[in-house]
Design a protein around this motif. Structure first.
Motif, short mmCIF file in Angstrom:
data_model
loop_
_atom_site.label_atom_id
_atom_site.label_comp_id
_atom_site.label_asym_id
_atom_site.label_seq_id
_atom_site.Cartn_x
_atom_site.Cartn_y
_atom_site.Cartn_z
N THR A 1 121.79 161.46 58.38
CA THR A 1 121.03 160.41 59.06
C THR A 1 119.95 161.08 59.89
N PHE B 1 112.91 155.58 58.52
CA PHE B 1 113.94 156.07 59.44
C PHE B 1 113.27 156.98 60.47
N ILE C 1 120.56 158.66 54.75
CA ILE C 1 119.35 159.13 54.09
C ILE C 1 119.69 160.37 53.27
N GLN D 1 121.31 155.11 59.67
CA GLN D 1 121.43 154.73 58.26
C GLN D 1 121.42 155.97 57.36
N GLN E 1 116.52 152.65 62.48
CA GLN E 1 117.54 152.89 61.45
C GLN E 1 118.04 154.34 61.48
N GLY E 2 118.16 154.86 62.70
CA GLY E 2 118.52 156.26 62.85
C GLY E 2 119.91 156.61 62.38
#
Length: 302
Positions: free
Chosen positions: A190, A54, A75, A73, A70-71
């Motif tokens: 994210t 990411f 985390i 997504q 994938q910023g």
């Protein structure tokens, strides 16, 4: 006829291989499995150089996103959480010299979870400003709990304040449940939200002063008569992180087994400031610093 079909297939296959070989439209450049927009003089960074799953790179002044892997997504933010903890503290406290007591129960709960510590001791009276640096530089969890209990009465109530602040500044995909970033399935964010947080926090001069520090000595206490020397977890990598034509301004690392290696960093390159957030790099504190290697690779291409 068959010969024509064979030649057509060969032409199609050659075209596919030509695109796969990296000859793409200039506005869409493959980057670690995601699409990145080419901006200004930003060049392609080889997929093999990026370990983090990411990535968000943005201009600090405008918030313009230059790279996005994938910023958005979900985390686990690990100790990048402490950016919010320190931000809330500096925004809430007018007297940084006020002393608070770090109670025994803070240390008991953290020891059971093998949390990172700054080095303060149970029963120590510590100034609030020293807790800011203790939370940010060596990533001391005892400092975060001390701040949370002082500001809200409990960590649970402090998490409510964290989420209120997150919503206020536009962190749309974040939910905090603690002040430290210790793993909890419900404690999520994210890379883009964390970029938004750091960009906002850097507008506060008191936060910025803490974030820029690489080491700091606390004031004397009854348990540390000479103060406590606090060093950033990035101390050993400061030269490595220095970009061409610029300066490394500050950063915060994070790690849990579930989150992987994470890093939020801030640099000035050719007079322009950038924020980079990376997360989900494989490895741990005993492996190569893959989060640092990613920052080094990306910043060298600006």
């Amino acid at each position: 006829m068959k010969r024509k079909r064979v030649w057509l297939l060969i032409i199609i296959l050659a075209a596919v291989l030509w695109v796969k070989g990296g000859y793409c439209f200039p506005e869409d450049i493959p980057f670690g499995g995601a699409v990145f927009r080419e901006v200004s003089n930003l060049r392609q960074v080889s997929d093999q150089k990026i370990y983090s799953n990411f990535v968000i790179l943005a201009e600090q002044k405008t918030g313009k996103i230059l790279m996005n892997k994938q910023g958005n997504q979900k985390i686990y933010p690990a100790s990048l959480t402490k950016i919010m903890t320190v931000l809330l503290a500096v925004e809430s406290v007018s007297n940084d010299d006020r002393e608070i007591l770090l109670s025994q129960d803070i240390f008991q709960s953290l020891a059971q979870r093998h949390a990172s510590m700054a080095g303060f001791l149970p029963g120590e009276k510590v100034k609030l400003k020293d807790l800011y640096y203790g939370a940010m530089l060596p990533s001391g969890a005892e400092c975060c709990l001390g701040l949370a209990k002082y500001l809200a009465g409990s960590e649970e109530k402090f998490a409510v304040l964290m989420n209120q602040k997150a919503k206020e500044i536009g962190m749309k995909h974040t939910n905090f449940v603690n002040s430290t970033g210790l793993h909890d399935p419900q404690h999520v964010s994210t890379a883009e939200d964390l970029m938004i947080l750091l960009r906002y926090a850097l507008e506060n001069p008191r936060f910025r002063k803490v974030f820029e520090a690489m080491q700091y000595r606390t004031e004397a206490t009854q348990k540390h008569p000479e103060g406590l020397l606090l060093r950033s977890t990035l101390t050993d990598y400061k030269d490595q992180l220095k970009p061409k034509n610029g300066r490394f301004l500050g950063g915060k690392t994070g790690y849990t087994k579930e989150a992987g290696l994470c890093l939020a960093s801030w640099v000035n390159i050719s007079g322009k400031e950038y924020i980079l957030v990376t997360a989900g790099a494989r490895g741990d504190h005993q492996t190569r610093p893959f989060h640092v290697l990613d920052a080094e690779s990306i910043y060298q291409e600006l």
